[in-house]
Design an enzyme around this catalytic site. Sequence first.
Site, PDB file in Angstrom:
ATOM      1  N   HIS A  33     -93.697  42.604  44.559  1.00  8.70           N
ATOM      2  CA  HIS A  33     -93.715  41.988  43.227  1.00  8.70           C
ATOM      3  C   HIS A  33     -95.139  41.621  42.839  1.00  8.70           C
ATOM      4  O   HIS A  33     -95.689  40.613  43.293  1.00  8.70           O
ATOM      5  CB  HIS A  33     -92.841  40.736  43.189  1.00  8.70           C
ATOM      6  CG  HIS A  33     -92.554  40.252  41.794  1.00  8.70           C
ATOM      7  ND1 HIS A  33     -91.463  40.693  41.070  1.00  8.70           N
ATOM      8  CD2 HIS A  33     -93.223  39.394  40.995  1.00  8.70           C
ATOM      9  CE1 HIS A  33     -91.459  40.101  39.887  1.00  8.70           C
ATOM     10  NE2 HIS A  33     -92.530  39.312  39.817  1.00  8.70           N
ATOM     11  N   HIS A  35     -98.101  42.334  39.297  1.00 12.95           N
ATOM     12  CA  HIS A  35     -98.300  42.848  37.937  1.00 12.95           C
ATOM     13  C   HIS A  35     -99.750  43.303  37.759  1.00 12.95           C
ATOM     14  O   HIS A  35    -100.663  42.691  38.320  1.00 12.95           O
ATOM     15  CB  HIS A  35     -98.029  41.766  36.888  1.00 12.95           C
ATOM     16  CG  HIS A  35     -96.751  41.020  37.068  1.00 12.95           C
ATOM     17  ND1 HIS A  35     -95.518  41.601  36.890  1.00 12.95           N
ATOM     18  CD2 HIS A  35     -96.514  39.729  37.411  1.00 12.95           C
ATOM     19  CE1 HIS A  35     -94.579  40.698  37.111  1.00 12.95           C
ATOM     20  NE2 HIS A  35     -95.158  39.553  37.434  1.00 12.95           N
ATOM     21  N   TYR A  51     -97.472  33.990  26.623  1.00 14.08           N
ATOM     22  CA  TYR A  51     -98.685  33.604  27.336  1.00 14.08           C
ATOM     23  C   TYR A  51     -99.667  34.762  27.281  1.00 14.08           C
ATOM     24  O   TYR A  51     -99.307  35.900  26.967  1.00 14.08           O
ATOM     25  CB  TYR A  51     -98.384  33.232  28.799  1.00 14.08           C
ATOM     26  CG  TYR A  51     -97.894  34.378  29.658  1.00 14.08           C
ATOM     27  CD1 TYR A  51     -98.783  35.218  30.328  1.00 14.08           C
ATOM     28  CD2 TYR A  51     -96.530  34.631  29.811  1.00 14.08           C
ATOM     29  CE1 TYR A  51     -98.337  36.275  31.111  1.00 14.08           C
ATOM     30  CE2 TYR A  51     -96.074  35.684  30.597  1.00 14.08           C
ATOM     31  CZ  TYR A  51     -96.983  36.494  31.246  1.00 14.08           C
ATOM     32  OH  TYR A  51     -96.528  37.548  32.022  1.00 14.08           O
ATOM     33  N   ARG A 126     -86.276  46.162  34.624  1.00 11.79           N
ATOM     34  CA  ARG A 126     -86.282  44.702  34.594  1.00 11.79           C
ATOM     35  C   ARG A 126     -85.731  44.190  33.273  1.00 11.79           C
ATOM     36  O   ARG A 126     -86.076  44.693  32.202  1.00 11.79           O
ATOM     37  CB  ARG A 126     -87.709  44.184  34.772  1.00 11.79           C
ATOM     38  CG  ARG A 126     -87.815  42.683  35.005  1.00 11.79           C
ATOM     39  CD  ARG A 126     -89.253  42.221  34.987  1.00 11.79           C
ATOM     40  NE  ARG A 126     -89.428  40.956  35.696  1.00 11.79           N
ATOM     41  CZ  ARG A 126     -90.465  40.153  35.538  1.00 11.79           C
ATOM     42  NH1 ARG A 126     -91.434  40.488  34.691  1.00 11.79           N
ATOM     43  NH2 ARG A 126     -90.572  39.034  36.221  1.00 11.79           N
ATOM     44  N   HIS A 185     -87.811  35.491  42.674  1.00 12.46           N
ATOM     45  CA  HIS A 185     -88.117  34.075  42.908  1.00 12.46           C
ATOM     46  C   HIS A 185     -86.942  33.308  43.521  1.00 12.46           C
ATOM     47  O   HIS A 185     -86.565  32.234  43.051  1.00 12.46           O
ATOM     48  CB  HIS A 185     -88.565  33.407  41.606  1.00 12.46           C
ATOM     49  CG  HIS A 185     -89.623  34.166  40.857  1.00 12.46           C
ATOM     50  ND1 HIS A 185     -90.630  34.874  41.504  1.00 12.46           N
ATOM     51  CD2 HIS A 185     -89.829  34.348  39.519  1.00 12.46           C
ATOM     52  CE1 HIS A 185     -91.414  35.437  40.578  1.00 12.46           C
ATOM     53  NE2 HIS A 185     -90.940  35.141  39.384  1.00 12.46           N
ATOM     54  N   ASP A 252     -96.366  38.030  43.966  1.00 16.71           N
ATOM     55  CA  ASP A 252     -96.284  37.517  42.600  1.00 16.71           C
ATOM     56  C   ASP A 252     -97.662  37.442  41.938  1.00 16.71           C
ATOM     57  O   ASP A 252     -97.855  36.724  40.961  1.00 16.71           O
ATOM     58  CB  ASP A 252     -95.589  36.142  42.559  1.00 16.71           C
ATOM     59  CG  ASP A 252     -95.157  35.728  41.164  1.00 16.71           C
ATOM     60  OD1 ASP A 252     -94.844  36.614  40.349  1.00 16.71           O
ATOM     61  OD2 ASP A 252     -95.136  34.508  40.889  1.00 16.71           O
TER      62      ASP A 252
END
Length: 300
Positions: A33, A35, A51, A126, A185, A252
Amino acid sequence: MSLNNSSAPLCQAPDAEIRSPKIVFLKGAVDCHAHVCGPADLFPYTNERIYTPPDATLDSYNTLLHMLGVDRAVLVQPSVYGADNRAMLAALKQHPEKFRGVAVIADNATDQELEALHQAGVRGVRCNIVDVADKSAGLPMEYLTNLAKRIAPFGWHLELLMHVNEYPNLALVFEDFPVDLVFGHFGYAHVKHGVNDPGFQGLLNLMREQKAWVKMTGPYRICDGNLPYADMRHMNDAVIAANPAQLIWGSDWPHVMVKKQMPHDADLCDLFGAWVSDLALRKSILVDNPCILYDFPALY
């Protein structure tokens, strides 16, 4: 650098200190996970985002993987891009053997577009349930089921960004779902709800029935304190007890929207090592399980 919607607040940047973890990752380990965001002037963010991330580029992420000693990774489409997967796909194209992807697809995506995503290395879709405006009607099961039927021929899974505590009937509604489910998570249920929360228990039941996978990611997102996030350790232990064969781990990175102390990735790796001390279990979570879920070749 074009940031489009200037009203979307700028996030903290990840800790840039060059420091490796004490834990030594096994050969073939997968960060499941992460990005890539930007460069924003090349891959502009959607105006509808909530954001604005600082650029977290492929070069920066590759540097991180090298620092951590992690061989492979799964890039997950961040919400700041909507269904524009270009930044992720550009990264997959550069490292087709090293990376897999989880995309967001538009409602009008064609079968040919899905096939192209599969050939590029995408292995899942997702869906963001967290930001659904009206949750009183429950989960959008008709939409999710139809989407699952579309992706099933590719062997893809459906990754849900959702707070499982908001859906006490979770296990029932997903009892006969057409594809595997992945929950990020630890199920995204804050520790204040406890492991006996009906939604979290539903997630554990889905794991036991081999219908759901859980990402051991973002402990800072479901508790109030800073490292070592001791108050959420029982959530970690609960998912391991439910079914370790349905667990995967992820960094993450770049830790978007973290409003508390920014953790260093080396410390997050060592936290995983402390909470998963059995070497056979580590191998399952870091290597074997991701090979199954994301179609990575086994390295032996």
